[in-house]
Scaffold this motif. Sequence first.
Motif, PDB file in Angstrom:
ATOM      1  N   CYS A  51       0.847  -1.187   0.000  1.00  0.00           N
ATOM      2  CA  CYS A  51       0.000   0.000   0.000  1.00  0.00           C
ATOM      3  C   CYS A  51       0.886   1.242   0.000  1.00  0.00           C
ATOM      4  CB  CYS A  51      -0.921   0.002   1.214  1.00  0.00           C
ATOM      5  SG  CYS A  51      -1.959   1.476   1.309  1.00  0.00           S
ATOM      6  N   LEU A  52       1.043   1.851  -1.172  1.00  0.00           N
ATOM      7  CA  LEU A  52       1.818   3.085  -1.307  1.00  0.00           C
ATOM      8  C   LEU A  52       0.922   4.315  -1.307  1.00  0.00           C
ATOM      9  CD1 LEU A  52       4.410   2.022  -4.044  1.00  0.00           C
ATOM     10  CD2 LEU A  52       4.643   1.937  -1.566  1.00  0.00           C
ATOM     11  N   ALA A  53      -0.384   4.105  -1.287  1.00  0.00           N
ATOM     12  CA  ALA A  53      -1.324   5.226  -1.339  1.00  0.00           C
ATOM     13  C   ALA A  53      -1.206   6.084  -0.092  1.00  0.00           C
ATOM     14  CB  ALA A  53      -2.754   4.697  -1.467  1.00  0.00           C
ATOM     15  N   GLY A  54      -1.316   7.387  -0.271  1.00  0.00           N
ATOM     16  CA  GLY A  54      -1.256   8.275   0.877  1.00  0.00           C
ATOM     17  C   GLY A  54      -1.624   9.691   0.492  1.00  0.00           C
ATOM     18  N   ALA A  73      -6.806  -0.946   2.693  1.00  0.00           N
ATOM     19  CA  ALA A  73      -5.926  -1.952   2.101  1.00  0.00           C
ATOM     20  C   ALA A  73      -5.808  -3.175   3.004  1.00  0.00           C
ATOM     21  CB  ALA A  73      -4.550  -1.349   1.846  1.00  0.00           C
ATOM     22  N   LEU A  74      -5.736  -2.952   4.307  1.00  0.00           N
ATOM     23  CA  LEU A  74      -5.649  -4.069   5.255  1.00  0.00           C
ATOM     24  C   LEU A  74      -6.937  -4.888   5.244  1.00  0.00           C
ATOM     25  CD1 LEU A  74      -3.837  -2.112   8.061  1.00  0.00           C
ATOM     26  CD2 LEU A  74      -2.981  -4.218   7.026  1.00  0.00           C
ATOM     27  N   HIS A  78      -6.980  -8.781   4.197  1.00  0.00           N
ATOM     28  CA  HIS A  78      -7.488  -9.788   5.142  1.00  0.00           C
ATOM     29  C   HIS A  78      -8.621 -10.576   4.522  1.00  0.00           C
ATOM     30  CE1 HIS A  78      -9.663 -11.105   8.901  1.00  0.00           C
ATOM     31  NE2 HIS A  78      -8.427 -11.495   9.158  1.00  0.00           N
ATOM     32  N   ARG A  79      -9.511  -9.886   3.789  1.00  0.00           N
ATOM     33  CA  ARG A  79     -10.636 -10.554   3.141  1.00  0.00           C
ATOM     34  C   ARG A  79     -10.146 -11.547   2.079  1.00  0.00           C
ATOM     35  NH1 ARG A  79     -13.234  -6.248   1.048  1.00  0.00           N
ATOM     36  NH2 ARG A  79     -12.666  -6.633  -1.111  1.00  0.00           N
ATOM     37  N   VAL A 133      -2.441 -10.749  10.328  1.00  0.00           N
ATOM     38  CA  VAL A 133      -1.826 -10.084   9.187  1.00  0.00           C
ATOM     39  C   VAL A 133      -0.437  -9.574   9.602  1.00  0.00           C
ATOM     40  CG1 VAL A 133      -2.025  -8.245   7.485  1.00  0.00           C
ATOM     41  CG2 VAL A 133      -4.081  -9.375   8.332  1.00  0.00           C
ATOM     42  N   GLU A 134       0.572  -9.909   8.832  1.00  0.00           N
ATOM     43  CA  GLU A 134       1.918  -9.409   9.079  1.00  0.00           C
ATOM     44  C   GLU A 134       2.023  -8.016   8.444  1.00  0.00           C
ATOM     45  OE1 GLU A 134       6.515 -10.965   8.535  1.00  0.00           O
ATOM     46  OE2 GLU A 134       5.091 -11.228   6.888  1.00  0.00           O
ATOM     47  N   VAL A 135       1.930  -6.984   9.257  1.00  0.00           N
ATOM     48  CA  VAL A 135       1.938  -5.611   8.763  1.00  0.00           C
ATOM     49  C   VAL A 135       3.298  -4.992   9.054  1.00  0.00           C
ATOM     50  CG1 VAL A 135       0.764  -3.388   8.721  1.00  0.00           C
ATOM     51  CG2 VAL A 135      -0.500  -5.451   9.393  1.00  0.00           C
TER      52      VAL A 135
END
Length: 268
Positions: A51-54, A73-74, A78-79, A133-135
Motif C-alpha cells: 500500500c503506497l497510497a497516501g 488496504a488491510l 485480510h478478506r 496479518v503481518e503488517v
Amino acid sequence: MVTHHWRRAPPNGAVITAQHRDPDRADGLFWPLLDPSAKGPQPGAFDATICLAGVTPGPGADLSLNTGLAEAALTAAHRAGIGRVLVASSSAVYGAGDGTPFSETARTDPVNAYGAAKLDMERACAPWRDKGVEVCCLRIGNVAGADALLLNVARSAPDQPLVIDRFADGRGPVRSYIGARSMADVLLTLATTPRDLPEVLNVAAPGHVWMEDLARAAGHPFDFRDAPPTAYQSITLACARLAALHDFAPDAADPAALVTQWKETLPR
C-alpha cells in the motif's frame, strides 16, 4: 515511479497487479480491490499487498485519510487471505532529532501534521497483527524524484538557481535517499522474503546524501544562503535492519545514480 521500473524490467518469477485511483471519481479514493461489493481475489492468489497510497501536505489535504487508506488496504488483504501487507509510512514520524541517525527504536516525535498523521496510521495498523496479518510499516526517507530538491529542479528553468541552506560547516542539509529503481527492488524483496518482517522498517539506501551534491549531479545551478535557526542540517536514517534483508548496489546512495534512476521515470 516504482511501477514504471516494474513494467520496464519485470521481476523474475513475480506477478504484480497494480491498483490505481479512479480518475473518474472526484475524491479519487476508489480502487476495485477495495470495493466491498466487488468480487475480490481468490484466497492464496497473492503473497503480499503493498500500500503506497497516501495523502501528502497541500491546500485542503485531509491527512487523516492516510489512516483510512491503510485500513482499506488491510481490510481487502485480510478478506482475500493475503498474509503480508507493506504500508508506506514516513521518516517524518521521527521529527527532527539531534543529528544522530534514527533507528527504528528511536523516539517518535513528529514536528508537523504529516508526520503525526503517518504515526496515527501506524498505530491503526497494530490491531491487524492480532488478526494474523503481518503488517510492516515502511518509514521511507527521500525517494529521488519525489523529493523537494529534484521536484524543484523539474519545475525550474535550467538557468534558474535553486536555493540551498548552508550551515556553519559550509555544507548544506544531509538526508537519507533511495532511488525509484532501488525502491522497486526493495519492495519486491520485502514482499517475497520468507523471513519475518519487523513491525516498522526504515527504508533508504546505505549512506547519506548532501543536497548540494544532488543538485550538482542533476546538473542544476544553486545558490547557498545562510541557514535559518529553525533549519536542521542532518536528518538521516539508520537502515541496518533493511540491509540485513536486501542487498543494495554499491552506488545506491550515490547522487549520480539517484539522478539516473529518477530520469529513467521521466516521460520521453
